[in-house]
Design a protein around this motif. Structure first.
Motif, PDB file in Angstrom:
ATOM      1  N   GLU A 129       0.837  -1.212   0.000  1.00 22.53           N
ATOM      2  CA  GLU A 129       0.000   0.000   0.000  1.00 22.53           C
ATOM      3  C   GLU A 129       0.867   1.255   0.000  1.00 22.53           C
ATOM      4  OE1 GLU A 129      -3.254   0.035  -0.393  1.00 22.53           O
ATOM      5  OE2 GLU A 129      -3.504  -2.133  -0.247  1.00 22.53           O
ATOM      6  N   ARG A 130       1.908   1.265   0.813  1.00 23.05           N
ATOM      7  CA  ARG A 130       2.792   2.428   0.894  1.00 23.05           C
ATOM      8  C   ARG A 130       3.507   2.661  -0.441  1.00 23.05           C
ATOM      9  NH1 ARG A 130       8.299   2.778   4.093  1.00 23.05           N
ATOM     10  NH2 ARG A 130       8.874   4.880   3.496  1.00 23.05           N
ATOM     11  N   ALA A 131       4.061   1.602  -1.007  1.00 22.83           N
ATOM     12  CA  ALA A 131       4.777   1.733  -2.279  1.00 22.83           C
ATOM     13  C   ALA A 131       3.831   2.171  -3.393  1.00 22.83           C
ATOM     14  CB  ALA A 131       5.470   0.424  -2.636  1.00 22.83           C
ATOM     15  N   GLY A 132       2.605   1.655  -3.397  1.00 22.26           N
ATOM     16  CA  GLY A 132       1.626   2.064  -4.405  1.00 22.26           C
ATOM     17  C   GLY A 132       1.342   3.554  -4.335  1.00 22.26           C
ATOM     18  N   GLY A 133       1.187   4.072  -3.137  1.00 21.63           N
ATOM     19  CA  GLY A 133       0.970   5.511  -2.969  1.00 21.63           C
ATOM     20  C   GLY A 133       2.173   6.323  -3.405  1.00 21.63           C
ATOM     21  N   GLU A 134       3.352   5.828  -3.099  1.00 23.87           N
ATOM     22  CA  GLU A 134       4.588   6.518  -3.502  1.00 23.87           C
ATOM     23  C   GLU A 134       4.730   6.560  -5.021  1.00 23.87           C
ATOM     24  OE1 GLU A 134       6.972   7.987  -1.622  1.00 23.87           O
ATOM     25  OE2 GLU A 134       6.132   7.497   0.334  1.00 23.87           O
ATOM     26  N   ILE A 135       4.385   5.473  -5.685  1.00 25.97           N
ATOM     27  CA  ILE A 135       4.464   5.455  -7.151  1.00 25.97           C
ATOM     28  C   ILE A 135       3.534   6.508  -7.738  1.00 25.97           C
ATOM     29  CG2 ILE A 135       3.884   4.111  -9.226  1.00 25.97           C
ATOM     30  CD1 ILE A 135       4.962   1.634  -7.683  1.00 25.97           C
ATOM     31  N   LEU A 136       2.305   6.584  -7.233  1.00 24.66           N
ATOM     32  CA  LEU A 136       1.348   7.565  -7.756  1.00 24.66           C
ATOM     33  C   LEU A 136       1.795   9.002  -7.493  1.00 24.66           C
ATOM     34  CD1 LEU A 136      -2.038   5.829  -6.900  1.00 24.66           C
ATOM     35  CD2 LEU A 136      -0.872   5.937  -9.116  1.00 24.66           C
ATOM     36  N   ALA A 137       2.676   9.202  -6.501  1.00 16.54           N
ATOM     37  CA  ALA A 137       3.224  10.528  -6.197  1.00 16.54           C
ATOM     38  C   ALA A 137       4.561  10.752  -6.921  1.00 16.54           C
ATOM     39  CB  ALA A 137       3.381  10.688  -4.692  1.00 16.54           C
ATOM     40  N   TYR A 138       4.854   9.913  -7.932  1.00 16.47           N
ATOM     41  CA  TYR A 138       6.041  10.039  -8.792  1.00 16.47           C
ATOM     42  C   TYR A 138       7.354   9.741  -8.061  1.00 16.47           C
ATOM     43  CZ  TYR A 138       2.344  12.872 -10.900  1.00 16.47           C
ATOM     44  OH  TYR A 138       1.142  13.332 -11.372  1.00 16.47           O
ATOM     45  N   ARG A 139       7.306   8.934  -7.016  1.00 13.86           N
ATOM     46  CA  ARG A 139       8.525   8.636  -6.256  1.00 13.86           C
ATOM     47  C   ARG A 139       9.586   7.969  -7.125  1.00 13.86           C
ATOM     48  NH1 ARG A 139       9.640   6.670  -0.524  1.00 13.86           N
ATOM     49  NH2 ARG A 139      11.842   6.180  -0.627  1.00 13.86           N
ATOM     50  N   MET A 140       9.171   7.119  -8.055  1.00 10.10           N
ATOM     51  CA  MET A 140      10.157   6.451  -8.906  1.00 10.10           C
ATOM     52  C   MET A 140      10.929   7.473  -9.733  1.00 10.10           C
ATOM     53  SD  MET A 140       8.062   3.057 -10.080  1.00 10.10           S
ATOM     54  CE  MET A 140       9.079   1.602  -9.922  1.00 10.10           C
ATOM     55  N   GLN A 141      10.231   8.440 -10.305  1.00 11.53           N
ATOM     56  CA  GLN A 141      10.888   9.448 -11.125  1.00 11.53           C
ATOM     57  C   GLN A 141      11.695  10.427 -10.261  1.00 11.53           C
ATOM     58  OE1 GLN A 141       7.623   8.529 -11.479  1.00 11.53           O
ATOM     59  NE2 GLN A 141       7.853   7.440 -13.398  1.00 11.53           N
ATOM     60  N   GLY A 146      22.110   5.968 -30.873  1.00 17.23           N
ATOM     61  CA  GLY A 146      22.603   5.393 -29.618  1.00 17.23           C
ATOM     62  C   GLY A 146      22.362   3.909 -29.475  1.00 17.23           C
ATOM     63  N   GLY A 147      21.392   3.365 -30.198  1.00 15.79           N
ATOM     64  CA  GLY A 147      21.096   1.930 -30.225  1.00 15.79           C
ATOM     65  C   GLY A 147      21.240   1.205 -28.901  1.00 15.79           C
ATOM     66  N   PRO A 148      22.197   0.268 -28.798  1.00 17.35           N
ATOM     67  CA  PRO A 148      22.356  -0.549 -27.596  1.00 17.35           C
ATOM     68  C   PRO A 148      22.679   0.258 -26.340  1.00 17.35           C
ATOM     69  CG  PRO A 148      23.651  -1.443 -29.412  1.00 17.35           C
ATOM     70  CD  PRO A 148      23.096  -0.134 -29.874  1.00 17.35           C
ATOM     71  N   VAL A 149      23.353   1.394 -26.508  1.00 16.15           N
ATOM     72  CA  VAL A 149      23.670   2.229 -25.344  1.00 16.15           C
ATOM     73  C   VAL A 149      22.381   2.796 -24.748  1.00 16.15           C
ATOM     74  CG1 VAL A 149      24.851   4.338 -24.594  1.00 16.15           C
ATOM     75  CG2 VAL A 149      25.978   2.772 -26.189  1.00 16.15           C
ATOM     76  N   VAL A 150      21.465   3.222 -25.600  1.00 21.41           N
ATOM     77  CA  VAL A 150      20.181   3.755 -25.139  1.00 21.41           C
ATOM     78  C   VAL A 150      19.410   2.664 -24.401  1.00 21.41           C
ATOM     79  CG1 VAL A 150      17.941   4.678 -25.876  1.00 21.41           C
ATOM     80  CG2 VAL A 150      20.054   5.547 -26.894  1.00 21.41           C
ATOM     81  N   ARG A 151      19.392   1.441 -24.924  1.00 16.72           N
ATOM     82  CA  ARG A 151      18.686   0.323 -24.277  1.00 16.72           C
ATOM     83  C   ARG A 151      19.295   0.018 -22.910  1.00 16.72           C
ATOM     84  NH1 ARG A 151      14.959   1.677 -26.879  1.00 16.72           N
ATOM     85  NH2 ARG A 151      14.849   1.223 -29.066  1.00 16.72           N
ATOM     86  N   ALA A 152      20.619   0.030 -22.831  1.00 15.86           N
ATOM     87  CA  ALA A 152      21.301  -0.218 -21.551  1.00 15.86           C
ATOM     88  C   ALA A 152      20.958   0.887 -20.550  1.00 15.86           C
ATOM     89  CB  ALA A 152      22.808  -0.318 -21.756  1.00 15.86           C
ATOM     90  N   LEU A 153      20.895   2.122 -21.016  1.00 15.53           N
ATOM     91  CA  LEU A 153      20.529   3.236 -20.151  1.00 15.53           C
ATOM     92  C   LEU A 153      19.097   3.092 -19.655  1.00 15.53           C
ATOM     93  CD1 LEU A 153      21.316   5.931 -18.871  1.00 15.53           C
ATOM     94  CD2 LEU A 153      20.591   7.056 -20.996  1.00 15.53           C
ATOM     95  N   GLN A 154      18.185   2.657 -20.520  1.00 17.39           N
ATOM     96  CA  GLN A 154      16.794   2.447 -20.100  1.00 17.39           C
ATOM     97  C   GLN A 154      16.721   1.401 -18.991  1.00 17.39           C
ATOM     98  OE1 GLN A 154      15.039   1.479 -23.941  1.00 17.39           O
ATOM     99  NE2 GLN A 154      13.883   3.392 -23.919  1.00 17.39           N
ATOM    100  N   ARG A 155      17.443   0.308 -19.137  1.00 16.56           N
ATOM    101  CA  ARG A 155      17.440  -0.740 -18.105  1.00 16.56           C
ATOM    102  C   ARG A 155      18.053  -0.235 -16.801  1.00 16.56           C
ATOM    103  NH1 ARG A 155      15.775  -5.610 -19.630  1.00 16.56           N
ATOM    104  NH2 ARG A 155      15.646  -6.066 -21.836  1.00 16.56           N
ATOM    105  N   TYR A 156      19.111   0.541 -16.916  1.00 17.77           N
ATOM    106  CA  TYR A 156      19.749   1.110 -15.733  1.00 17.77           C
ATOM    107  C   TYR A 156      18.780   2.015 -14.983  1.00 17.77           C
ATOM    108  CZ  TYR A 156      22.705   4.171 -12.939  1.00 17.77           C
ATOM    109  OH  TYR A 156      23.233   4.909 -11.906  1.00 17.77           O
ATOM    110  N   ILE A 157      18.103   2.897 -15.716  1.00 19.25           N
ATOM    111  CA  ILE A 157      17.144   3.804 -15.083  1.00 19.25           C
ATOM    112  C   ILE A 157      15.980   3.021 -14.483  1.00 19.25           C
ATOM    113  CG2 ILE A 157      15.484   5.673 -15.510  1.00 19.25           C
ATOM    114  CD1 ILE A 157      17.534   6.838 -17.487  1.00 19.25           C
ATOM    115  N   ALA A 158      15.525   1.965 -15.147  1.00 18.95           N
ATOM    116  CA  ALA A 158      14.445   1.131 -14.591  1.00 18.95           C
ATOM    117  C   ALA A 158      14.876   0.548 -13.250  1.00 18.95           C
ATOM    118  CB  ALA A 158      14.070   0.021 -15.567  1.00 18.95           C
TER     119      ALA A 158
END
Length: 171
Positions: free
Chosen positions: A42-54, A148-160
């Protein structure tokens, strides 16, 4: 925050992160255990909706609402200084299920990618585990992401991974 309220999403498969990801895009899902218990879920769900991940990754730039709602305009800022890119998105759906909570946003014109990303938390009643989840489909939307190809994909995974690390945890 600029007003892109009338801007059209840059892809047709709106809401596809809720089910089968569409062909013609790069796909990924990252799912990591962050702890256990309904309280954490419940806490994490609320944090996600408040943009905590970003916010936790340092890329949050602004949003048109204090918590995610369908239609919310959201921007993230990638990079530093004059080389930074402001990437506009719109929230396309909310997850409010008993064992899944979060939201997905889709890209608007000016975003360096084309596609959708889901930010969620899941509760597994079988063992009381709570998982952070990021699911996305995307393809290059600008010359530099194409280059950027593979570098962009690696960056996306890193940010995730950083998105999930920004969530509250329990042992």
């Amino acid at each position: 925050m600029s007003n892109e309220s009338g801007a059209t999403l840059t892809y047709a498969e709106v809401g596809a992160t809720a089910g089968t990801l569409p062909q013609g895009y790069h796909h990924f899902t990252l799912k990591r255990r962050i702890g256990s218990g309904r309280v954490l879920f419940e806490r994490a769900g609320g944090e996600i909706l408040a943009y905590r991940m970003q916010k936790g990754t340092g890329i949050f730039h602004g949003a048109s609402t204090p918590t995610a709602e369908v239609g919310t305009l959201l921007t993230v800022r990638l990079g530093v200084g004059p080389l930074a890119i402001t990437a506009p998105c719109r929230v396309v759906y909310l997850l409010g299920e008993s064992d899944r909570s979060g939201f997905a946003y889709g890209t608007l014109p000016g975003h360096p990618e084309i596609g959708e990303e889901l930010f969620a938390v899941e509760y597994d009643a079988a063992d009381d585990s709570v998982y952070g989840v990021v699911t996305a489909f995307s393809r290059p939307g600008a010359w530099y992401t194409r280059l950027g190809g593979p570098v962009v994909r690696a960056l996306q995974r890193y940010i995730a991974g950083r998105y999930i690390a920004a969530l509250p945890t329990s042992p």
